[in-house]
Scaffold this motif. Sequence first.
Motif, PDB file in Angstrom:
ATOM      1  N   LEU A 141     -81.366  -2.064  60.148  1.00  0.00           N
ATOM      2  CA  LEU A 141     -82.153  -3.221  59.706  1.00  0.00           C
ATOM      3  C   LEU A 141     -81.569  -4.503  60.315  1.00  0.00           C
ATOM      4  O   LEU A 141     -80.348  -4.668  60.372  1.00  0.00           O
ATOM      5  N   PRO A 142     -82.414  -5.426  60.745  1.00  0.00           N
ATOM      6  CA  PRO A 142     -81.924  -6.659  61.402  1.00  0.00           C
ATOM      7  C   PRO A 142     -81.456  -7.701  60.383  1.00  0.00           C
ATOM      8  O   PRO A 142     -81.984  -8.817  60.320  1.00  0.00           O
ATOM      9  N   ILE A 143     -80.456  -7.344  59.591  1.00  0.00           N
ATOM     10  CA  ILE A 143     -79.991  -8.234  58.521  1.00  0.00           C
ATOM     11  C   ILE A 143     -79.004  -9.266  59.048  1.00  0.00           C
ATOM     12  O   ILE A 143     -79.197 -10.476  58.896  1.00  0.00           O
ATOM     13  N   ILE A 144     -77.927  -8.790  59.693  1.00  0.00           N
ATOM     14  CA  ILE A 144     -76.920  -9.721  60.205  1.00  0.00           C
ATOM     15  C   ILE A 144     -77.495 -10.589  61.316  1.00  0.00           C
ATOM     16  O   ILE A 144     -77.238 -11.795  61.372  1.00  0.00           O
ATOM     17  N   GLY A 145     -78.309  -9.994  62.185  1.00  0.00           N
ATOM     18  CA  GLY A 145     -78.927 -10.771  63.262  1.00  0.00           C
ATOM     19  C   GLY A 145     -79.810 -11.881  62.728  1.00  0.00           C
ATOM     20  O   GLY A 145     -79.792 -13.013  63.228  1.00  0.00           O
ATOM     21  N   THR A 146     -80.582 -11.585  61.681  1.00  0.00           N
ATOM     22  CA  THR A 146     -81.453 -12.602  61.081  1.00  0.00           C
ATOM     23  C   THR A 146     -80.620 -13.700  60.430  1.00  0.00           C
ATOM     24  O   THR A 146     -80.922 -14.898  60.564  1.00  0.00           O
TER      25      THR A 146
END
Length: 650
Positions: A449-454
């Motif tokens: 899931l793109p959590i840290i990137g977001t």
Amino acid sequence: MSRVLITINKYINENSSLLYIAPGFVASDAEGINTTLGRGGSDYSAAIYAAATNATLLEIWTDVSGMMTADPRLVNNAQIIPSISYQEAMELSHFGAKVIYPPTIQPVMSKGIPVWIKNTFAPQDEGTLIQQKPAESLRSVTGISSINNIVLLSLEGSGMIGIPGFSKRLFAALAAKKVNVILITQSSSEHSICVGIDAANAGIAKDAIDETFAYEIEVKKVEPLLVEHNLSVIALVGDGMKSHTGISGRFFNALGKNGVNIRAISQGSSERNITAVINSKDVKKALNVIHEAFFEKEIKEINLFVAGVGNVGSKLIAQLQQQEKYLLNHLHVKIKLAGIANSKKMLVNENGIDLTNWPSLLEEGKEGDIKEFIGRIVELNLRNTVFADVTANENVATVYNELLQKAIAVVACNKIACSSGYDYYESLKNTSKEFNAKFLFETNVGASLPIIGTLNDLMRSGDRVNKMQAVLSGTLNFVFNNYDGSRSFASVVRQAQDEGYTEPDPRLDLSGKDVMRKIMILAREAGNVIEMEDISNNSFMPEECMQGSVEDFYKSMEKHEAHFKKLLDDANAAGSKLKFVASFNEGKAAVGLQYIDAAHDFYHLYGKDNIVLFYTDRYIQQPLVIKGAGAGADLTASGIFADILRASKG
């Protein structure tokens, strides 16, 4: 030279033969004593005969198919140069290209006679044509070359500034000892001057210069000569570089991104070459990254090393194999698996490991620990290197700085580094910036899931995170979504482990420690200084369950089934679901089991899903929501894969 040309002409004019065969290499000096012409003497002889007879073409037959864009022994993708100017050929040969010796070009250049380099063993190959005006090329750079065994002599001191004659005295001292200068560079302040010479002459050069400047050294106007060893010169050559902007930028950028330190720089006024002095151990990597930057725009090769080839690691390698053609055709990227290691063995092959047969190859590999594996990676010093940590091992997490300092990108699935003491976390981030090496760990939270990137994008764009609420354990969400009282809580946890959703030790998940790590990583990425002891944990697990071995853990949970059943019954009675929730609010972090009612965003969270709610200065009433499957080997592997590609963009 003119006397030689006249002698040859006279001989030919006095004879009527159609074919002349003459020796090369052998000559006589001004006093008529027999001697040899040294390196390239036969080619030089041929050039003299060509000039004397006003030949229309000089053919030189050798053991290679022409001049190449780089040394093929060091650069696998080196290409034949079909056409090149006299000046370019001399520059490349001066800087180490041994196909033709610079004096060979001089006699024919003055008369505009083309030189055709051909291969005796492959006469069908086109070869290289050296001429006054080479064929048009879209490339601004013609080739790259290098000279090894160089020392750098640095003369510096405040007494040099504005005083004429220092350079003259320096070069006169070297000339008196017949020391050839390969490279010269001087600072604009006139505070220092550097020259590069052959390492074999280092001793006599230092003695000569120290003697010449003995008085200035004694009165501290000049520092004693500094001699730096183990250096090499790399040169970028091309007539098209003149007045062409951006060449130097690409040259230095390619070196910098791969951790190649430059000791000195020189550029001729003709703008035909850019020269840099680097450490000799970096030559192969430097030539390859420069060649890739100027001659291999189509394909970028990534050298990947993977620590941990268990469930997730093996899925990653399978995905690399599956996507191999797609990456080549659509992204122009080739990921070469150059090394793999598990807890017992390691396998390293700079030419690439077979993606279909890697398990058996690793089984036959060398015994070694992570330190030895990292040492081998550093020793190989390959370009565009990425290290992927697919373990949960603390020892592996301690080596990241060593890799980053060598400009090796690190992709970490392992959460230990980013959830260790804040000082170590901060040092990794700072080292990554200082050495321009990516440190990526998207899979630390939420698998792919793109959590840290977001979160990073929010911070970079000037937003501020005030509150986070999240379900961050795919394992715990799977367990509570599947535990309905019809079978034991322990059996559901075992199913989660069997399906690859848990950590190797499932107690990390059930204790809430893994969730604590994740919320701490998010809080740190949001700009907060926080440690594990700052996070409160409202654990639902009986203390007895956390003792002993993993099998003891399962037996103890069976014994405490009534405890877990009561948690479920209380939630059902309240019309709620059980969710293990992490929160961060105004600097305070907490994790724990909560009853979630039907009106909450977390209520409709199924299977192994994760969810994160970001409340920020911009997302005030309605949070930014990221939701999706947050566990599983395939998903985690795909997240690592995505980070590898991001790291390769440099």
